[in-house]
Design a protein around this motif. Structure first.
Motif, short mmCIF file in Angstrom:
data_model
loop_
_atom_site.label_atom_id
_atom_site.label_comp_id
_atom_site.label_asym_id
_atom_site.label_seq_id
_atom_site.Cartn_x
_atom_site.Cartn_y
_atom_site.Cartn_z
N ILE A 56 32.68 33.51 28.05
CA ILE A 56 32.44 34.98 27.67
C ILE A 56 32.32 35.55 29.17
CG2 ILE A 56 31.30 36.74 26.85
CD1 ILE A 56 30.68 34.68 24.40
N GLY A 57 31.37 34.98 29.86
CA GLY A 57 30.99 35.39 31.45
C GLY A 57 32.14 35.62 32.05
N ARG A 58 33.00 34.70 32.31
CA ARG A 58 34.22 34.54 33.11
C ARG A 58 35.18 35.76 32.57
NH1 ARG A 58 34.70 30.59 36.94
NH2 ARG A 58 33.22 29.01 36.49
N GLN A 59 35.32 35.69 31.30
CA GLN A 59 36.34 36.66 30.48
C GLN A 59 35.83 38.41 31.11
OE1 GLN A 59 37.04 35.98 26.64
NE2 GLN A 59 37.87 33.77 27.12
N GLN A 60 34.75 38.59 30.72
CA GLN A 60 34.34 39.89 30.67
C GLN A 60 34.11 40.27 32.19
OE1 GLN A 60 31.00 39.73 28.06
NE2 GLN A 60 29.41 39.36 29.55
N ALA A 61 33.88 39.30 33.21
CA ALA A 61 33.62 39.59 34.67
C ALA A 61 35.18 39.86 35.19
CB ALA A 61 33.01 38.21 35.51
N ILE A 62 35.97 39.20 34.60
CA ILE A 62 37.29 39.51 35.33
C ILE A 62 37.81 40.63 34.96
CG2 ILE A 62 39.43 38.44 35.39
CD1 ILE A 62 38.39 35.58 35.61
N LEU A 63 37.47 40.86 33.49
CA LEU A 63 38.14 42.13 32.73
C LEU A 63 37.45 43.34 33.52
CD1 LEU A 63 39.84 43.29 30.46
CD2 LEU A 63 37.86 43.24 29.01
N ALA A 64 36.46 43.38 33.77
CA ALA A 64 35.31 44.49 34.39
C ALA A 64 36.05 44.73 35.70
CB ALA A 64 33.93 44.16 34.62
N ALA A 65 36.34 43.72 36.46
CA ALA A 65 36.83 43.79 37.70
C ALA A 65 38.23 44.50 37.80
CB ALA A 65 36.92 42.31 38.61
N GLU A 66 39.08 43.84 36.89
CA GLU A 66 40.35 44.38 36.82
C GLU A 66 40.56 45.86 36.53
OE1 GLU A 66 43.03 40.55 35.38
OE2 GLU A 66 42.41 41.69 34.08
N GLN A 67 39.38 46.37 35.39
CA GLN A 67 39.38 47.58 34.88
C GLN A 67 38.96 48.69 36.07
OE1 GLN A 67 40.38 48.96 31.94
NE2 GLN A 67 41.13 46.94 31.45
N SER A 68 38.06 47.89 36.63
CA SER A 68 37.47 48.62 37.90
C SER A 68 38.69 49.07 38.97
CB SER A 68 36.54 47.92 38.61
OG SER A 68 35.75 48.74 39.40
N LEU A 69 39.40 48.08 39.28
CA LEU A 69 40.49 48.16 40.32
C LEU A 69 41.64 49.16 39.66
CD1 LEU A 69 40.82 44.58 41.59
CD2 LEU A 69 39.89 46.65 43.02
N TYR A 70 41.94 48.96 38.35
CA TYR A 70 42.96 49.71 37.84
C TYR A 70 42.55 51.14 37.80
CZ TYR A 70 45.49 45.87 36.08
OH TYR A 70 45.92 44.51 35.84
N GLY A 71 41.25 51.39 37.53
CA GLY A 71 40.66 52.91 37.50
C GLY A 71 40.89 53.47 38.88
N ASN A 72 41.01 52.81 39.93
CA ASN A 72 41.25 53.53 41.25
C ASN A 72 42.71 53.36 41.75
OD1 ASN A 72 38.48 54.11 42.67
ND2 ASN A 72 38.27 52.15 41.35
N SER A 73 43.23 54.45 42.35
CA SER A 73 44.61 54.19 42.63
C SER A 73 44.71 53.67 44.00
CB SER A 73 45.27 55.57 42.70
OG SER A 73 46.58 55.58 42.88
N ILE A 74 44.85 52.26 44.00
CA ILE A 74 44.99 51.71 45.17
C ILE A 74 46.23 51.10 45.58
CG2 ILE A 74 42.44 51.09 45.47
CD1 ILE A 74 43.22 48.28 44.69
N ASN A 75 46.46 50.76 46.78
CA ASN A 75 47.78 50.35 47.14
C ASN A 75 47.82 48.94 47.72
OD1 ASN A 75 50.66 50.55 47.54
ND2 ASN A 75 50.69 51.90 49.57
#
Lengths: 158, 118
Positions: B39-58
């Motif tokens: 659960i820790g790994r899943q929610q950690a990766i999801l949190a990081a992905e969502q955080s990155l998706y929330g920013n418009s980065i190239n």
């Protein structure tokens, strides 16, 4: 009389500028572009450092919430920070930010229904280009973060 | 022209550098909120992905790495790294190889006093 003076000034200005228009514009716009680059570079650096500072302060606040005095909590059910909490928080912030963020205070804010760990500090942001142009070497940006201690029991009777 | 290219380069690189630390800290904060490793790994990766998706980065070649052990008081590290794509910025792309690497790593302690929620 004023109209006469104004027309003389205008005539003098036109004479002074004649033949130099392209040169003046080239120098002016190059300088303007360099100032724009300085703003983008330096304030981009400020933004980058602020984002690192915010992340490190959030982490430090959450980790500080784990450094509560368990003896006081067990006897009085009050949330108090342990003696080494501030030092640990500063160490974490220093590790993450490379020493650019200073922790000023770390305390527990006792609200009506919950206790919140508050950490305040500031980040020293250098302005290399603006510093070389105008002598504005650095700006200090305040940073603040909050966290709430998580506690519970693993088994009945604890 | 070089000044304009430099401005474009700095704007893109600076804007894309900032989300790395937010993503890494969000990742670590999510990772330590449980004692279950999966659960820790899943929610950690999801949190990081969502955080990155929330920013418009190239960005390109992104990687999220979560390491550690999930027991009260143990340490979990979250590392977020990606390359900023600057291949479209002429001249400076040749100097930098078309990409600028960004990396952020955050280590946190798993909640020591939390109930064992699985």
């Amino acid at each position: 009389m004023f109209t006469d003076v104004r027309s003389k000034v205008t005539a003098f200005r036109l004479k002074a500028e004649s033949g130099y228009t392209i040169t003046i514009q080239a120098v002016f716009y190059t300088f303007l572009l360099f100032i724009f680059l300085a703003f983008v570079f330096d304030f981009g650096l400020v933004g980058n450092l602020y984002s690192i500072a915010t992340a490190s302060m959030k982490v430090a606040a959450q980790d500080a919430a784990k450094n509560i005095d368990t003896t006081v909590f067990a006897t009085t059910q009050q949330i108090r920070l342990s003696n080494g909490a501030l030092g640990i928080a500063q160490q974490e912030v220093t590790n993450m930010s490379g020493g650019k963020v200073q922790v000023l205070s770390l305390y527990v804010s006792h609200l009506a229904t919950r206790d919140v760990i508050v950490i305040t500090g500031h980040v020293d942001c250098p302005l290399p280009l603006l510093g070389s142009l105008f002598g504005l070497k650095m700006i200090i940006v305040p940073v603040q973060a909050y966290a709430e201690p998580a506690y519970g029991i693993n088994q009945e009777g604890q | 022209m070089i000044l304009i290219l430099a401005i474009a380069f700095v704007v893109v690189v600076r804007a894309s550098q900032m989300p790395a630390w937010s993503a890494a800290s969000d990742c670590a904060r999510a990772a330590i909120a449980t004692l279950d490793e999966n659960i820790g790994r899943q929610q950690a990766i999801l949190a990081a992905e969502q955080s990155l998706y929330g920013n418009s980065i190239n960005a390109m070649d992104g990687q999220i790495l979560v390491t550690g052990t999930w027991s009260p008081g143990s340490q979990v590290t979250c590392k977020v790294s990606y390359d900023i794509d600057v291949s479209w910025i002429g001249f400076l792309s040749d100097v930098t190889g078309g990409k600028v690497p960004v990396s952020a790593s955050v280590t946190m302690v798993v909640e020591p006093y939390k109930s064992n929620w699985n």
